[in-house]
Design a protein around this motif. Structure first.
Motif, PDB file in Angstrom:
ATOM      1  N   ALA A  81       0.819  -1.216   0.000  1.00 45.08           N
ATOM      2  CA  ALA A  81       0.000   0.000   0.000  1.00 45.08           C
ATOM      3  C   ALA A  81       0.851   1.265   0.000  1.00 45.08           C
ATOM      4  N   LEU A  82       1.887   1.285   0.837  1.00 41.01           N
ATOM      5  CA  LEU A  82       2.709   2.491   0.949  1.00 41.01           C
ATOM      6  C   LEU A  82       3.515   2.769  -0.313  1.00 41.01           C
ATOM      7  N   LEU A  83       3.992   1.714  -0.967  1.00 44.87           N
ATOM      8  CA  LEU A  83       4.850   1.865  -2.141  1.00 44.87           C
ATOM      9  C   LEU A  83       4.074   1.815  -3.451  1.00 44.87           C
ATOM     10  N   GLU A  84       2.781   1.510  -3.365  1.00 44.70           N
ATOM     11  CA  GLU A  84       1.974   1.248  -4.571  1.00 44.70           C
ATOM     12  C   GLU A  84       2.637   0.162  -5.409  1.00 44.70           C
ATOM     13  N   ALA A  85       2.904  -0.967  -4.742  1.00 43.15           N
ATOM     14  CA  ALA A  85       3.628  -2.074  -5.351  1.00 43.15           C
ATOM     15  C   ALA A  85       2.800  -3.355  -5.275  1.00 43.15           C
ATOM     16  N   THR A  86       2.947  -4.201  -6.266  1.00 46.91           N
ATOM     17  CA  THR A  86       2.312  -5.512  -6.255  1.00 46.91           C
ATOM     18  C   THR A  86       3.028  -6.420  -5.250  1.00 46.91           C
ATOM     19  N   PHE A  87       2.245  -7.232  -4.544  1.00 43.61           N
ATOM     20  CA  PHE A  87       2.785  -8.194  -3.573  1.00 43.61           C
ATOM     21  C   PHE A  87       2.253  -9.570  -3.927  1.00 43.61           C
ATOM     22  N   VAL A  88       3.152 -10.478  -4.288  1.00 47.45           N
ATOM     23  CA  VAL A  88       2.796 -11.864  -4.587  1.00 47.45           C
ATOM     24  C   VAL A  88       3.211 -12.703  -3.381  1.00 47.45           C
ATOM     25  N   ALA A  89       2.240 -13.296  -2.704  1.00 45.98           N
ATOM     26  CA  ALA A  89       2.510 -13.991  -1.438  1.00 45.98           C
ATOM     27  C   ALA A  89       2.103 -15.450  -1.529  1.00 45.98           C
ATOM     28  N   GLN A  90       2.973 -16.314  -1.033  1.00 43.13           N
ATOM     29  CA  GLN A  90       2.686 -17.742  -0.923  1.00 43.13           C
ATOM     30  C   GLN A  90       1.947 -17.988   0.383  1.00 43.13           C
ATOM     31  N   VAL A  91       0.732 -18.544   0.313  1.00 42.17           N
ATOM     32  CA  VAL A  91      -0.092 -18.703   1.513  1.00 42.17           C
ATOM     33  C   VAL A  91       0.116 -20.050   2.190  1.00 42.17           C
ATOM     34  N   TYR A  92       0.771 -20.997   1.506  1.00 46.01           N
ATOM     35  CA  TYR A  92       0.968 -22.319   2.094  1.00 46.01           C
ATOM     36  C   TYR A  92       2.253 -22.373   2.910  1.00 46.01           C
ATOM     37  N   SER A  93       2.247 -23.237   3.915  1.00 51.53           N
ATOM     38  CA  SER A  93       3.392 -23.361   4.808  1.00 51.53           C
ATOM     39  C   SER A  93       4.623 -23.858   4.062  1.00 51.53           C
ATOM     40  N   ARG A  94       5.762 -23.349   4.475  1.00 53.05           N
ATOM     41  CA  ARG A  94       7.034 -23.807   3.926  1.00 53.05           C
ATOM     42  C   ARG A  94       7.300 -25.268   4.277  1.00 53.05           C
ATOM     43  N   LEU A  95       6.571 -25.808   5.266  1.00 54.87           N
ATOM     44  CA  LEU A  95       6.721 -27.224   5.602  1.00 54.87           C
ATOM     45  C   LEU A  95       6.081 -28.129   4.555  1.00 54.87           C
ATOM     46  N   GLU A 153       4.675  -0.270  11.738  1.00 54.59           N
ATOM     47  CA  GLU A 153       5.812   0.590  12.068  1.00 54.59           C
ATOM     48  C   GLU A 153       7.012   0.273  11.178  1.00 54.59           C
ATOM     49  N   MET A 154       7.294  -1.020  10.984  1.00 47.65           N
ATOM     50  CA  MET A 154       8.420  -1.404  10.140  1.00 47.65           C
ATOM     51  C   MET A 154       8.178  -0.998   8.688  1.00 47.65           C
ATOM     52  N   ALA A 155       6.966  -1.183   8.201  1.00 46.92           N
ATOM     53  CA  ALA A 155       6.664  -0.804   6.821  1.00 46.92           C
ATOM     54  C   ALA A 155       6.838   0.700   6.614  1.00 46.92           C
ATOM     55  N   GLU A 156       6.369   1.478   7.565  1.00 41.83           N
ATOM     56  CA  GLU A 156       6.483   2.935   7.431  1.00 41.83           C
ATOM     57  C   GLU A 156       7.940   3.387   7.513  1.00 41.83           C
ATOM     58  N   TRP A 157       8.753   2.654   8.256  1.00 46.78           N
ATOM     59  CA  TRP A 157      10.181   2.970   8.342  1.00 46.78           C
ATOM     60  C   TRP A 157      10.914   2.542   7.081  1.00 46.78           C
ATOM     61  N   LEU A 158      10.580   1.362   6.573  1.00 47.26           N
ATOM     62  CA  LEU A 158      11.291   0.813   5.422  1.00 47.26           C
ATOM     63  C   LEU A 158      10.950   1.508   4.111  1.00 47.26           C
ATOM     64  N   ALA A 159       9.684   1.812   3.898  1.00 49.10           N
ATOM     65  CA  ALA A 159       9.231   2.255   2.578  1.00 49.10           C
ATOM     66  C   ALA A 159      10.047   3.424   2.026  1.00 49.10           C
ATOM     67  N   PRO A 160      10.210   4.522   2.758  1.00 51.04           N
ATOM     68  CA  PRO A 160      10.977   5.632   2.184  1.00 51.04           C
ATOM     69  C   PRO A 160      12.442   5.291   1.963  1.00 51.04           C
ATOM     70  N   ARG A 161      12.993   4.425   2.771  1.00 45.25           N
ATOM     71  CA  ARG A 161      14.403   4.039   2.617  1.00 45.25           C
ATOM     72  C   ARG A 161      14.613   3.163   1.390  1.00 45.25           C
ATOM     73  N   LEU A 162      13.629   2.333   1.062  1.00 48.04           N
ATOM     74  CA  LEU A 162      13.724   1.557  -0.168  1.00 48.04           C
ATOM     75  C   LEU A 162      13.657   2.468  -1.391  1.00 48.04           C
ATOM     76  N   VAL A 163      12.804   3.471  -1.329  1.00 53.27           N
ATOM     77  CA  VAL A 163      12.709   4.438  -2.439  1.00 53.27           C
ATOM     78  C   VAL A 163      14.013   5.216  -2.579  1.00 53.27           C
ATOM     79  N   GLU A 164      14.579   5.637  -1.455  1.00 53.95           N
ATOM     80  CA  GLU A 164      15.857   6.362  -1.501  1.00 53.95           C
ATOM     81  C   GLU A 164      16.956   5.487  -2.083  1.00 53.95           C
TER      82      GLU A 164
END
Length: 249
Positions: free
Chosen positions: A54-68, A220-231
């Motif tokens: 949401a913050l980056l306006e980016a697509t997120f592809v997520a695996q919903v099944y367990s890594r086990l 909190e982590m997303a709000e901290w990370l997002a601008p730093r990834l853009v930078e």
């Protein structure tokens, strides 16, 4: 997939974002407590990825099944792709799997996930694209504390990873690991599979799980990370050749 067709240069990936298990597998014979552990999924990554999307306006592809069930960040047939033991925890449902059972899991889980990433990349053809694989790590592993807050995993061939490492260390210093707590190596699958053939830059980012323990921490982590990834994206030309989003010739 969240935010399909979003305009950001980033394509966010979550190899271990969920812990679903097909009903026919009877929870692989493991307890609720085991499924709450890091062995089953990357704790907090579903929430972090959704917020970054949401913050980056980016697509997120997520695996919903367990890594086990299938670890989608392992090559087909690799050790650990369907572990019989994970961090000391027996996984009864993964013992003595037949080739037919392995193939069924791959067809149901691994293939659709990798195909969804490939389709998202195909839809972005001609656009600048940087892959960001989001992972989280347990604060203590086999009795050893892990002091890092975040880790940047790479193969010394990624200007974006170098730029992210430099930018995060401006704020956190050595609390940001350089190929720590894990190094990106031949065991990794998703980034090499999709970035290498297309000549794309990438980042595999690890976040310590206690920082993502609840929705507040994830936000909190997303709000901290997002601008730093853009930078870091803006600064990566300082760290090497910048890709065009086109496959190498």
């Amino acid at each position: 997939m969240l935010n399909a067709g979003a305009p950001s240069a980033f394509l966010l990936l979550g190899d271990h974002a969920g812990r679903e298990i097909p009903r026919r597998l009877n929870r692989l014979g493991v307890s609720d407590a085991a499924l709450d552990r890091h062995i089953a999924w990357d704790i907090g990554i579903a929430g972090l990825g959704a917020r970054l999307s949401a913050l980056l306006e980016a697509t997120f592809v997520a695996q919903v099944y367990s890594r086990l069930v299938v670890d989608c960040n392992r090559r087909p047939g690799a050790d650990g792709a369907m572990p019989a033991v994970s961090d000391g925890e027996p996984i009864p449902g993964n013992r003595d799997l037949s080739p037919l059972a392995v193939a069924a899991r791959m067809a149901e889980i691994y293939d659709p996930y990798q195909e969804a990433i490939a389709a998202a990349l195909e839809a972005r053809a001609g656009r600048q694209t940087v892959l960001i694989a989001l992972h989280s790590f347990t604060p203590s592993m086999q009795g050893q504390d892990r002091p890092w807050r975040l880790g940047v995993l790479h193969r010394h061939d990624s200007p974006f990873s170098s730029a992210v490492l430099a930018r995060l260390r401006q704020d956190l210093g050595e609390a940001v690991g350089d190929n720590a707590p894990y190094a990106m190596d031949e065991t990794d699958n998703t980034i090499p599979l999709h970035a290498d053939a297309r000549g794309l830059d990438y980042l595999e980012l690890e976040v310590r799980q206690d920082l993502l323990a609840d929705a507040e921490g994830q936000a909190e982590m997303a709000e901290w990370l997002a601008p730093r990834l853009v930078e870091a994206l803006e600064a990566r030309a300082l760290f090497g050749e910048v890709d065009t989003g086109s496959p190498p010739k």
